[in-house]
Design an enzyme around this catalytic site. Structure first.
Site, PDB file in Angstrom:
ATOM      1  N   SER A 202      43.468 -54.924  10.277  1.00 41.31           N
ATOM      2  CA  SER A 202      42.558 -53.801  10.050  1.00 41.31           C
ATOM      3  C   SER A 202      43.064 -52.498  10.646  1.00 41.31           C
ATOM      4  O   SER A 202      43.719 -52.495  11.696  1.00 41.31           O
ATOM      5  CB  SER A 202      41.222 -54.154  10.689  1.00 41.31           C
ATOM      6  OG  SER A 202      40.372 -53.050  10.679  1.00 41.31           O
TER       7      SER A 202
ATOM      8  N   TYR B  73      35.716 -55.756  17.468  1.00 37.95           N
ATOM      9  CA  TYR B  73      36.215 -56.196  16.167  1.00 37.95           C
ATOM     10  C   TYR B  73      37.707 -55.875  16.044  1.00 37.95           C
ATOM     11  O   TYR B  73      38.531 -56.746  15.747  1.00 37.95           O
ATOM     12  CB  TYR B  73      35.418 -55.501  15.034  1.00 37.95           C
ATOM     13  CG  TYR B  73      36.112 -55.604  13.709  1.00 37.95           C
ATOM     14  CD1 TYR B  73      36.151 -56.812  13.017  1.00 37.95           C
ATOM     15  CD2 TYR B  73      36.771 -54.511  13.156  1.00 37.95           C
ATOM     16  CE1 TYR B  73      36.833 -56.919  11.810  1.00 37.95           C
ATOM     17  CE2 TYR B  73      37.453 -54.607  11.956  1.00 37.95           C
ATOM     18  CZ  TYR B  73      37.483 -55.823  11.294  1.00 37.95           C
ATOM     19  OH  TYR B  73      38.174 -55.914  10.111  1.00 37.95           O
TER      20      TYR B  73
ATOM     21  N   LYS C 225      41.207 -58.418  16.043  1.00 35.43           N
ATOM     22  CA  LYS C 225      42.289 -58.426  15.048  1.00 35.43           C
ATOM     23  C   LYS C 225      43.635 -58.172  15.728  1.00 35.43           C
ATOM     24  O   LYS C 225      44.651 -58.766  15.357  1.00 35.43           O
ATOM     25  CB  LYS C 225      42.021 -57.355  13.979  1.00 35.43           C
ATOM     26  CG  LYS C 225      40.809 -57.647  13.106  1.00 35.43           C
ATOM     27  CD  LYS C 225      41.124 -58.714  12.070  1.00 35.43           C
ATOM     28  CE  LYS C 225      39.948 -59.051  11.185  1.00 35.43           C
ATOM     29  NZ  LYS C 225      40.240 -60.049  10.161  1.00 35.43           N
TER      30      LYS C 225
HETATM   31  N1  UFG Z   1      28.477 -44.870   7.340  1.00 33.94           N
HETATM   32  C1  UFG Z   1      27.382 -44.054   7.255  1.00 33.94           C
HETATM   33  N2  UFG Z   1      26.205 -44.590   6.836  1.00 33.94           N
HETATM   34  C2  UFG Z   1      26.079 -45.904   6.487  1.00 33.94           C
HETATM   35  C3  UFG Z   1      27.225 -46.737   6.569  1.00 33.94           C
HETATM   36  C4  UFG Z   1      28.404 -46.173   7.009  1.00 33.94           C
HETATM   37  O1  UFG Z   1      27.433 -42.864   7.573  1.00 33.94           O
HETATM   38  O2  UFG Z   1      24.969 -46.318   6.135  1.00 33.94           O
HETATM   39  C5  UFG Z   1      29.752 -44.272   7.772  1.00 33.94           C
HETATM   40  C6  UFG Z   1      30.392 -44.971   8.946  1.00 33.94           C
HETATM   41  O3  UFG Z   1      29.924 -44.426  10.161  1.00 33.94           O
HETATM   42  C7  UFG Z   1      31.866 -44.700   8.687  1.00 33.94           C
HETATM   43  C8  UFG Z   1      31.976 -44.628   7.173  1.00 33.94           C
HETATM   44  O4  UFG Z   1      30.650 -44.420   6.701  1.00 33.94           O
HETATM   45  O5  UFG Z   1      32.217 -43.459   9.203  1.00 33.94           O
HETATM   46  C9  UFG Z   1      32.475 -45.926   6.562  1.00 33.94           C
HETATM   47  O6  UFG Z   1      31.720 -46.983   7.104  1.00 33.94           O
HETATM   48  P1  UFG Z   1      31.838 -48.480   6.582  1.00 33.94           P
HETATM   49  O7  UFG Z   1      30.848 -49.290   7.357  1.00 33.94           O
HETATM   50  O8  UFG Z   1      31.744 -48.507   5.099  1.00 33.94           O
HETATM   51  O9  UFG Z   1      33.331 -48.880   6.944  1.00 33.94           O
HETATM   52  P2  UFG Z   1      34.073 -48.814   8.362  1.00 33.94           P
HETATM   53  O10 UFG Z   1      35.034 -47.662   8.268  1.00 33.94           O
HETATM   54  O11 UFG Z   1      33.162 -48.812   9.496  1.00 33.94           O
HETATM   55  O12 UFG Z   1      34.794 -50.211   8.398  1.00 33.94           O
HETATM   56  C10 UFG Z   1      35.637 -50.671   7.413  1.00 33.94           C
HETATM   57  C11 UFG Z   1      35.674 -52.194   7.438  1.00 33.94           C
HETATM   58  C12 UFG Z   1      36.238 -52.662   8.738  1.00 33.94           C
HETATM   59  C13 UFG Z   1      37.559 -52.028   8.987  1.00 33.94           C
HETATM   60  C14 UFG Z   1      37.491 -50.532   8.859  1.00 33.94           C
HETATM   61  C15 UFG Z   1      38.860 -49.945   8.965  1.00 33.94           C
HETATM   62  O13 UFG Z   1      34.395 -52.728   7.273  1.00 33.94           O
HETATM   63  O14 UFG Z   1      36.392 -54.050   8.667  1.00 33.94           O
HETATM   64  O15 UFG Z   1      36.921 -50.190   7.616  1.00 33.94           O
HETATM   65  O16 UFG Z   1      38.906 -48.661   8.513  1.00 33.94           O
HETATM   66  F1  UFG Z   1      37.995 -52.294  10.225  1.00 33.94           F
END
Ligand code: UFG
Length: 326
Positions: free
Chosen positions: A117, A141, A145
């Protein structure tokens, strides 16, 4: 090749299974269905329901069929959840992976493709992020990894394990009948589309004070089919190479606000958004340099356009408004 795919009933795993089958591999999916869906396992793959941490079950599995390679997707993926229950991440993602590696070692299965990741990088100093950047996860998390990557390195040096570790950026989009269905859903694109479907009244924006042009977090969204293609190339490359570590992303970042704006265009729905507090453990900007995998494996993203990525997700969500049904 006979490929064992852990987590093959999950989002990225199921798409990789479909692509493996297309090119003629035999696939066994091993999944405990805690997050995965029976319906997501492509026809043509055999599903064995079991735990990655169950050594006896793994021994029986490896004894009952010949396995040339293992692709390991099964893991917990909630960065935010890992800030509340880190033990779940170290147990599932590290300890269980060690059990799997031990079972492979006992049967001399020597090829391994690992779902790593971008969370390994924490808050990167330079964008786009290269594989050589410092590894400083900001949540358990990402740490879990990273610990597996360290295990793999020692298994390679001492036992000759041939491995590829693919550091995913943000997997998104759908591939025909296969789409994203996490329960509970925590990812930005599916949550945004659920508003357009009328299942939620707004999408939350987690933090508007980040050091980015519009104050919201920036991520690199990659089509799940492009991510899947990288797995097939990595698997093939393990015939010649024994240690491959690659970022897999598009190299372009989009803010949370931009993603929501594109989703509004794609769906024609106003999608109300409400700014809330930042999510603990979220880095401000994660954008990949995928130059290494492009250069070494000749990987090229076929669907780099965010609008096309979101359109494919929208298509899937419209056809599966309640997600998978089993
Ligand atoms: N976000 C919001 N509102 C929401 C959900 C998410 O503002 O309701 C924001 C998060 O804070 C983040 C962005 O949108 O800034 C993307 O969030 P996601 O939850 O879609 O994805 P993440 O970037 O947190 O995580 C994903 C994978 C992880 C991985 C990561 C690496 O789920 O497993 O990408 O970039 F580690």
């Amino acid at each position: 090749m006979n490929v064992l795919v852990t987590g093959g009933a999950g989002y990225v795993g199921s798409v990789v299974v479909a692509e493996l089958l297309k090119v003629g591999h035999q696939v066994t999916v091993y999944d405990n269905l805690s997050q995965g869906h029976r319906q997501a396992v492509p026809a043509g793959a055999e599903l064995v329901v079991g735990e990655v941490g169950d050594r006896r079950a793994l021994d029986l599995l490896f004894e009952s069929r010949s396995v040339d390679a293992v692709m390991h997707f099964a893991a917990m993926i909630g960065a935010a959840e890992s800030m509340q229950v880190p033990q779940r991440y170290f147990r599932n993602n590290c300890a269980n992976t060690l059990t799997l590696l031990e079972a492979m070692l006992a049967r001399r299965v020597s090829r391994f493709v690992f779902s790593s990741s971008a969370a390994l990088y924490g808050n990167p100093e330079r964008i786009p992020i290269e594989e050589s950047a410092p590894l400083r996860p900001t949540n358990p998390y990402g740490e879990s990894k990273l610990m597996v990557e360290r295990l793999l390195d020692w298994f390679n040096r001492i036992h000759g394990l041939r491995y590829a570790s693919l550091r995913y950026f943000n997997a998104a989009g759908a591939a025909g009948a296969l789409g994203e269905d996490h329960r509970p859903e925590s990812h930005l694109i599916p949550l945004t589309l659920k508003v357009a479907l009328g299942q939620r009244d707004h999408v939350a924006i987690f933090g508007t004070g980040y050091p980015t042009p519009d104050g919201t977090c920036i991520r690199d969204y990659i089509h799940v089919l492009d991510l899947a293609a990288a797995h097939l190339l990595a698997l093939e490359a393990l015939t010649q190479h024994d240690r491959l570590i690659y970022n897999v992303g598009n190299g372009r970042g989009f803010s949370v606000r931009q993603v929501i704006e594109v989703a509004r265009r794609v769906t024609g729905h106003p999608i109300p958004a409400v700014a809330t507090t930042p999510r603990p453990g979220d880095p401000a900007i994660l954008v990949a340099s995928s130059e290494k995998i492009q250069r070494e494996l000749n990987w090229r993203p076929k669907y780099p356009d965010l609008e096309a990525i979101i359109a494919s997700a929208w298509e899937w969500h419209r056809r599966h408004p309640d997600g998978y049904n089993e």
